[in-house]
Design an enzyme around this catalytic site. Structure first.
Site, PDB file in Angstrom:
ATOM      1  N   GLY A 212       0.783  -1.225   0.000  1.00  0.00           N
ATOM      2  CA  GLY A 212       0.000   0.000   0.000  1.00  0.00           C
ATOM      3  C   GLY A 212       0.819   1.282   0.000  1.00  0.00           C
ATOM      4  O   GLY A 212       0.329   2.319   0.441  1.00  0.00           O
ATOM      5  N   LYS A 213       2.037   1.253  -0.505  1.00  0.00           N
ATOM      6  CA  LYS A 213       2.855   2.467  -0.529  1.00  0.00           C
ATOM      7  C   LYS A 213       2.265   3.494  -1.491  1.00  0.00           C
ATOM      8  O   LYS A 213       2.063   4.658  -1.129  1.00  0.00           O
ATOM      9  CB  LYS A 213       4.297   2.116  -0.945  1.00  0.00           C
ATOM     10  CG  LYS A 213       4.987   1.187   0.029  1.00  0.00           C
ATOM     11  CD  LYS A 213       6.416   0.911  -0.369  1.00  0.00           C
ATOM     12  CE  LYS A 213       6.532   0.145  -1.659  1.00  0.00           C
ATOM     13  NZ  LYS A 213       5.947  -1.206  -1.592  1.00  0.00           N
ATOM     14  N   THR A 214       1.996   3.043  -2.698  1.00  0.00           N
ATOM     15  CA  THR A 214       1.411   3.951  -3.675  1.00  0.00           C
ATOM     16  C   THR A 214       0.042   4.437  -3.193  1.00  0.00           C
ATOM     17  O   THR A 214      -0.297   5.608  -3.333  1.00  0.00           O
ATOM     18  CB  THR A 214       1.294   3.243  -5.036  1.00  0.00           C
ATOM     19  OG1 THR A 214       2.563   2.686  -5.370  1.00  0.00           O
ATOM     20  CG2 THR A 214       0.866   4.192  -6.114  1.00  0.00           C
ATOM     21  N   GLU A 429       1.368 -35.581   3.170  1.00  0.00           N
ATOM     22  CA  GLU A 429       0.762 -34.423   3.825  1.00  0.00           C
ATOM     23  C   GLU A 429       0.430 -34.708   5.286  1.00  0.00           C
ATOM     24  O   GLU A 429       0.650 -33.863   6.161  1.00  0.00           O
ATOM     25  CB  GLU A 429      -0.496 -33.968   3.075  1.00  0.00           C
ATOM     26  CG  GLU A 429      -0.246 -33.462   1.658  1.00  0.00           C
ATOM     27  CD  GLU A 429       0.739 -32.311   1.598  1.00  0.00           C
ATOM     28  OE1 GLU A 429       0.861 -31.551   2.584  1.00  0.00           O
ATOM     29  OE2 GLU A 429       1.430 -32.169   0.573  1.00  0.00           O
TER      30      GLU A 429
HETATM   31  P1  ADP Z   1       2.789  -0.898  -3.359  1.00  0.00           P
HETATM   32  O1  ADP Z   1       3.202  -0.901  -1.919  1.00  0.00           O
HETATM   33  O2  ADP Z   1       3.477  -1.996  -4.107  1.00  0.00           O
HETATM   34  O3  ADP Z   1       2.873   0.424  -4.004  1.00  0.00           O
HETATM   35  P2  ADP Z   1       0.006  -0.473  -3.770  1.00  0.00           P
HETATM   36  O4  ADP Z   1      -0.136   0.740  -2.951  1.00  0.00           O
HETATM   37  O5  ADP Z   1       0.037  -0.274  -5.234  1.00  0.00           O
HETATM   38  O6  ADP Z   1       1.246  -1.335  -3.319  1.00  0.00           O
HETATM   39  O7  ADP Z   1      -1.175  -1.464  -3.377  1.00  0.00           O
HETATM   40  C1  ADP Z   1      -1.818  -2.273  -4.322  1.00  0.00           C
HETATM   41  C2  ADP Z   1      -3.262  -2.503  -3.927  1.00  0.00           C
HETATM   42  O8  ADP Z   1      -3.348  -3.307  -2.761  1.00  0.00           O
HETATM   43  C3  ADP Z   1      -3.990  -1.238  -3.572  1.00  0.00           C
HETATM   44  O9  ADP Z   1      -4.536  -0.649  -4.691  1.00  0.00           O
HETATM   45  C4  ADP Z   1      -5.063  -1.716  -2.605  1.00  0.00           C
HETATM   46  O10 ADP Z   1      -6.185  -2.184  -3.294  1.00  0.00           O
HETATM   47  C5  ADP Z   1      -4.414  -2.891  -1.937  1.00  0.00           C
HETATM   48  N1  ADP Z   1      -3.862  -2.518  -0.618  1.00  0.00           N
HETATM   49  C6  ADP Z   1      -2.567  -2.612  -0.266  1.00  0.00           C
HETATM   50  N2  ADP Z   1      -2.387  -2.228   1.017  1.00  0.00           N
HETATM   51  C7  ADP Z   1      -3.597  -1.866   1.482  1.00  0.00           C
HETATM   52  C8  ADP Z   1      -4.073  -1.368   2.751  1.00  0.00           C
HETATM   53  N3  ADP Z   1      -3.246  -1.165   3.773  1.00  0.00           N
HETATM   54  N4  ADP Z   1      -5.385  -1.105   2.856  1.00  0.00           N
HETATM   55  C9  ADP Z   1      -6.219  -1.307   1.832  1.00  0.00           C
HETATM   56  N5  ADP Z   1      -5.843  -1.762   0.633  1.00  0.00           N
HETATM   57  C10 ADP Z   1      -4.549  -2.059   0.429  1.00  0.00           C
HETATM   58 ZN    ZN Z   2       5.737 -31.648   1.664  1.00  0.00          ZN
HETATM   59 MG    MG Z   3       3.736   0.964  -5.788  1.00  0.00          MG
END
Ligand code: ADP
Ligand code: ZN
Ligand code: MG
Length: 605
Positions: A212-214, A429
């Site tokens: 969720g960095k972006t 398993e």
């Molecule tokens: P990165 O860290 O690679 O930039 P993104 O921010 O692009 O990741 O996250 C990708 C998708 O994952 C987001 O568009 C969202 O839908 C989901 N996501 C990731 N982290 C969260 C969070 N903390 N809460 C809600 N959705 C999340």
């Molecule tokens: Zn195994």
């Molecule tokens: Mg990103």
């Protein structure tokens, strides 16, 4: 969030100037000859006979030259006067001719319309498309086509009510807190200036992919009421040396004009890699990085330009970028813990229709280690599965199954295992699960299945952790290795032969054993010494060994011993409980899936 405009319009101005010049030249040369009314050259006798036939309209006499039209003034003719025809004028008059001027030039309105307005339309259309392309390709084209200056191509966002807010980002409370301080500063810089506090110029979001960095950066844009420039690191990388640096310069120039504002550089590792003195250096990248360093030093932090950047490879970044005054604040965005996973599932579950009795906790427990992006994917898979089944809403079962889809791939119903193979997989398993259950430190199994998956797994054991573990004791690690070897041990015990099915287990067990010795200092022989360093921790992690060849050989020997010890332990445990092994494996063979509850029931019977 809504994209407002592309800030670099300069090349378009050149485009319009060139278009106007082309039009001007056309108007001076080509258009007049087209627009001028056609004049036919005829003989004098034609003029005379037309006059005598009363087929004459306007007549204009200019010295030798006579220009005239027919009665209806449709065509214009021209002829040369003859001296001997002295009563020509009288004759024309008698036959209804009108001695007046004939205008061969087109009207003013027509000439403006045809000469300027009509040709301008295609030029305007082309200009419009170029601008759209430029907005899309973010300034890539202007430089290419016109070869002069050009924008950074950063997109400008202004907050809008539909944008992403902090509430859309679940978990990640620390990151949100640090970022909301920045938002607050941009709203009211005076409050900070009053006590002389300086806010960091830059903050670096680091964490594994999909956490969720972006998303967080977009949420900052949504929360802050200031312009938000967003650009990806890769957009600075250009074919021509110097273009990247020019883009950086331009970006910061715009940011300074728009201050207070936020500049967000996604995937900054593309330009921020360590500069190393290698011969095959990348000049363009280094220039771009140097420009970035200079710009970050150059602007005045109190003006309110905050640079955010995101990366999942912080250890590859140039140290100069990380020093105070540049990206001095580091915001970790880690994989979510159990509570975080539940929260993220809930945020995304709002977007789909769910049964009312859905409990997210078991789902989040099963999805241990999943990132936010994977959890979002799980929820979507559940919705898709519900549609496939023709249901109006997704159920608990849909969610549970989609976790497994995301972990292990889809069920592969078409793959038919032979009876013998199915038996082996069942014992393998159950071997894992039984060893795990018998060592009380290991997490209980949640589910075992021997339905093949598209990932290639013939069967798998879902283990479940009751909580999050941040520390692992030596015993726990040893038990984990024993659990990995349990599958192979069961095969050997029951069938007295071994299969290729354990290759992944072997890999995991070896990796863990090696880490225990070379990184965690967990062997008596070597003690408190690290031989291995981890790099790239957010992208799977690569370990690099740094020790003498002799030590390496000793480590290898130690790893072998350690794994073998645990293998023998697993074998012993299974031997002691062979009856249970047969019982549970038989049940699994028959039902193909066994839940943790059923498993424990049989074990404790
Ligand atoms: P990165 O860290 O690679 O930039 P993104 O921010 O692009 O990741 O996250 C990708 C998708 O994952 C987001 O568009 C969202 O839908 C989901 N996501 C990731 N982290 C969260 C969070 N903390 N809460 C809600 N959705 C999340
Ligand atoms: Zn195994
Ligand atoms: Mg990103």
């Amino acid at each position: 969030m809504q994209e407002v405009k592309n800030p670099s319009k300069r090349p378009l101005v050149y485009y319009y100037i060139i278009a106007m010049l082309i039009l001007m030249v056309l108007n001076m040369t080509f258009f007049p000859s087209v627009l001028e009314k056609k004049v036919q050259e005829v003989s004098y006798s034609t003029f005379m006979s037309m006059t005598l036939d009363d087929n004459i309209g306007k007549v204009q006499i200019e010295g030798e030259e006579i220009t005239f039209t027919d009665k209806n003034e449709e065509n214009i003719y021209k002829t040369t006067a003859i001296d001997s025809d002295s009563d020509m004028v009288q004759r024309v008059y008698d036959h209804g001719g009108d001695l007046s001027r004939i205008d061969t030039q087109p009207g003013l309105l027509t000439s403006i319309l045809v000469g300027w307005v009509l040709p301008l339309v295609p030029f305007l259309l082309i200009g419009y498309f170029i601008r759209k392309r430029m907005q899309k390709s973010m300034g890539g084209m202007d430089g290419m086509m016109f070869g002069m200056g050009g924008g950074s191509g950063a997109k400008v966002y202004v907050p809008s009510s539909s944008g992403i807010r902090f509430a859309d980002v679940a978990g990640e409370d620390e990151a949100k807190e640090l970022l909301s301080e920045i938002v607050d500063f941009l709203h009211d810089p005076g409050k900070y200036a009053a006590i002389g506090a300086k806010l960091p110029k830059g903050a670096l979001l680091v964490g594994p992919p999909g956490t969720g960095k972006t998303l967080l950066a977009k949420a900052v844009a949504g929360e802050a009421n200031v312009p938000f420039f967003s650009i990806a690191g890769s957009e600075f990388v250009e074919m021509f040396v110097g273009r990247g640096a020019a883009k950086v310069r331009d970006l910061f120039k715009q940011a300074n004009e728009k201050a207070p504002c936020i500049v967000f550089i996604d995937e900054i590792d593309t330009i921020g890699k360590k500069r190393d003195g290698q011969m095959m250096g990348n000049d363009e990248r280094e220039q771009t990085l140097n420009q970035l360093l200079t710009e970050m030093d150059g602007f005045d932090g109190s003006k309110g330009v905050v640079v955010l950047a995101a990366t999942n490879r912080p250890d590859s970044l140039d140290p100069a970028l990380l020093r105070p005054g540049r990206f001095d604040r580091r915001i970790p965005v880690e994989l979510p813990d159990l509570q975080g996973r539940i929260a993220i599932l809930k945020v995304h579950a709002k977007k789909i229709r769910l049964a009312e009795d859905v409990d997210f906790e078991p789902i989040a427990k099963t999805a241990a280690g999943a990132s936010g992006a994977e959890l979002a994917n799980i929820v979507n898979e559940a919705a898709l599965r519900a549609v496939r089944a023709g249901r109006q809403y997704a159920t608990q079962e849909d969610l549970q199954e989609s976790v497994e889809v995301v972990i292990a791939g889809y069920q592969k119903k078409s793959r038919v295992l032979s009876d013998q193979e199915k038996k082996i997989v069942a014992y393998h398993e159950v071997g894992h699960a039984l060893v795990a259950a018998l060592q009380n430190h290991s997490a209980p199994v949640q589910k075992i299945t021997i339905i093949p998956r598209t990932s290639g797994a013939l069967g798998y054991t879902l283990q479940v952790d009751d909580g999050d573990h941040f520390l692992m004791s030596k015993d726990e690690l040893l038990n984990k290795i024993a659990t990995y070897t349990g599958g192979r041990a069961a095969e050997e015990l029951v069938f007295h032969s071994i299969t290729t099915g354990a290759s992944n287990d072997i890999e995991q067990a070896t990796k863990l054993a090696r880490s225990m010795i070379s990184r965690f200092g967990m062997s008596e022989e070597f003690g408190f010494v690290a031989f291995e360093t981890m790099t790239n921790q957010y992208l799977g992690g690569d370990a690099s060994l740094a020790c003498s060849p002799e030590t390496q050989a000793r480590i290898d020997k130690k790893v072998t011993e350690l794994v073998d010890e645990q293998y023998q332990k697993a074998l012993g445990l299974l031997k002691d409980h062979e009856g249970k092994l047969h019982e549970i494996a038989g049940y699994l063979y028959e039902h193909e899936t066994i839940t943790g509850q059923e498993f424990m029931d049989i074990l404790n019977r």
